[in-house]
Design an enzyme around this catalytic site. Structure first.
Site, short mmCIF file in Angstrom:
data_model
loop_
_atom_site.label_atom_id
_atom_site.label_comp_id
_atom_site.label_asym_id
_atom_site.label_seq_id
_atom_site.Cartn_x
_atom_site.Cartn_y
_atom_site.Cartn_z
N LYS A 151 -2.90 -1.84 -2.57
CA LYS A 151 -1.80 -2.00 -1.60
C LYS A 151 -2.23 -2.94 -0.47
O LYS A 151 -2.98 -3.88 -0.72
CB LYS A 151 -1.35 -0.62 -1.10
CG LYS A 151 -1.06 0.35 -2.25
CD LYS A 151 -0.33 1.57 -1.86
CE LYS A 151 -0.11 2.44 -3.10
NZ LYS A 151 0.72 3.59 -2.86
N GLU A 161 5.78 6.57 -12.07
CA GLU A 161 5.30 6.93 -10.73
C GLU A 161 6.40 7.67 -9.97
O GLU A 161 7.26 7.05 -9.32
CB GLU A 161 4.93 5.66 -9.94
CG GLU A 161 3.75 4.91 -10.51
CD GLU A 161 2.96 4.24 -9.39
OE1 GLU A 161 1.76 4.51 -9.29
OE2 GLU A 161 3.54 3.48 -8.61
N SER A 188 -0.80 10.08 -6.55
CA SER A 188 -1.83 11.02 -6.09
C SER A 188 -2.86 11.37 -7.17
O SER A 188 -3.34 12.51 -7.22
CB SER A 188 -1.20 12.28 -5.50
OG SER A 188 -0.46 11.96 -4.34
N ASN A 232 -4.49 0.13 -7.49
CA ASN A 232 -3.56 -0.62 -6.64
C ASN A 232 -4.02 -0.45 -5.19
O ASN A 232 -3.85 0.62 -4.60
CB ASN A 232 -2.15 -0.04 -6.84
CG ASN A 232 -1.13 -0.62 -5.88
OD1 ASN A 232 -1.40 -1.63 -5.21
ND2 ASN A 232 0.03 0.00 -5.80
N GLY A 285 1.14 8.81 -2.69
CA GLY A 285 0.52 8.88 -1.36
C GLY A 285 0.74 10.21 -0.65
O GLY A 285 0.52 10.31 0.55
N GLU A 293 7.34 1.19 -3.54
CA GLU A 293 7.29 0.67 -2.16
C GLU A 293 8.05 -0.65 -2.06
O GLU A 293 8.63 -0.96 -1.01
CB GLU A 293 5.82 0.52 -1.71
CG GLU A 293 5.22 1.89 -1.40
CD GLU A 293 3.73 2.00 -1.63
OE1 GLU A 293 3.03 0.98 -1.69
OE2 GLU A 293 3.26 3.16 -1.77
N HIS A 314 7.29 -1.58 -8.16
CA HIS A 314 6.65 -0.46 -7.47
C HIS A 314 7.64 0.14 -6.47
O HIS A 314 8.41 -0.57 -5.84
CB HIS A 314 5.38 -0.95 -6.75
CG HIS A 314 4.57 0.19 -6.22
ND1 HIS A 314 4.88 0.83 -5.05
CD2 HIS A 314 3.47 0.82 -6.72
CE1 HIS A 314 4.00 1.81 -4.85
NE2 HIS A 314 3.14 1.82 -5.86
#
Ligand code: PGA
Length: 251
Positions: free
Chosen positions: A11, A167, A213, A9, A173, A97, A95
């Site tokens: 992003k 996730e 991560s 991904n 991140g 985010e 996701h």
């Protein structure tokens, strides 16, 4: 045993020339057949050129988001049909985010899953708890609720096109990946939820991948867990060497 899926991904990273540079470097490394299904998930702007460049390779393409609506007067959105025509097989839905920065609710995510499936895409449906939710002992409830609302009413046929990505938000991140046994524990929770919502065979055949991560150092211990069927990789997928090392971790 499900075929391992390793997805990158990207992003909001990589211009079109940068995307093609990374794809060229990866194609060089992935010349011989590999045990995993590899999926690249670049930004929308790079999808079409990426698809042209990946023609004839085994690497698949995915998008990071789609509109829950069909075509028409929806300024700024991209439909599943457009993603298919740009060369995508997969699409990320839910996701964290998107949930956090764009306030996507479980109900909206459910609509996106329905739309993606009706337009012929294979959704990668992301679920995961925040750090506070984990600390409060709510992880399993949160995951089960995200699954129940997100998958509500999907048929067995539709379910066969879905990959679940666990996730944990606190691991995304941050450089703080879930320990392999923590990932395994929640992947088991997800599988048993799928078994109770559908049936054990469907649950066993659904790929459940881990994201948060993942890097070349931790990938083989995460991927060696019995219920971890792959990885959704963010930061470490932006570099050909580190992404390739993760793909190779399953050998
Ligand atoms: P990360 O991102 O690997 O950079 O933690 C994973 C993701 O958000 O899919």
């Amino acid at each position: 045993m499900n075929k391992i899926l390793i997805a990158g991904n990207w992003k909001m990273n990589k211009t079109v020339p940068e995307s093609l540079e990374l794809i060229h470097a990866l194609k060089e490394k992935l010349r011989s057949p590999c045990a995993a299904e590899v999926v690249l998930i670049p930004p929308f702007t790079s999808l079409h050129s990426a698809a042209e460049d990946l023609r004839g390779s085994d690497i698949q393409l995915g998008a990071q988001n789609l509109s829950h609506l069909g075509s028409g007067a929806v300024t700024g959105e991209v439909s599943g049909t457009m993603l298919i025509s740009a060369g995508c097989k997969y699409v990320l839905v839910g996701h964290s985010e998107r949930r956090t920065l764009f306030h996507e609710s479980d109900a909206l995510i459910h609509q996106k899953l329905k739309t993606a499936l009706s337009e012929g895409l294979h959704p990668i449906f992301c679920v995961g708890e925040s750090g506070e939710e984990r600390d409060a002992g709510k992880t399993k409830d949160i995951i089960n609720n995200q699954l129940t609302v997100g998958l509500n009413g999907l048929t067995l046929m539709e379910m066969r096109k879905i990959t679940i990505a666990y996730e944990p938000v606190w691991a995304i991140g941050t450089g703080k990946n879930a320990k392999p046994e923590q990932a395994q524990e929640i992947h088991e929770v997800i599988r048993s939820r799928l078994a109770s919502l559908y049936d054990p065979e469907l649950a066993q055949g659904t790929r459940i991948i881990y994201g948060g991560s993942v890097n070349p150092e931790n990938s083989s211990s995460l991927l060696s867990q019995s219920d971890v069927d792959g990885a959704l990789v963010g930061g470490a997928s932006l570099d050909a060497d580190s992404f390739y090392a993760i793909i190779n971790a399953i050998k």
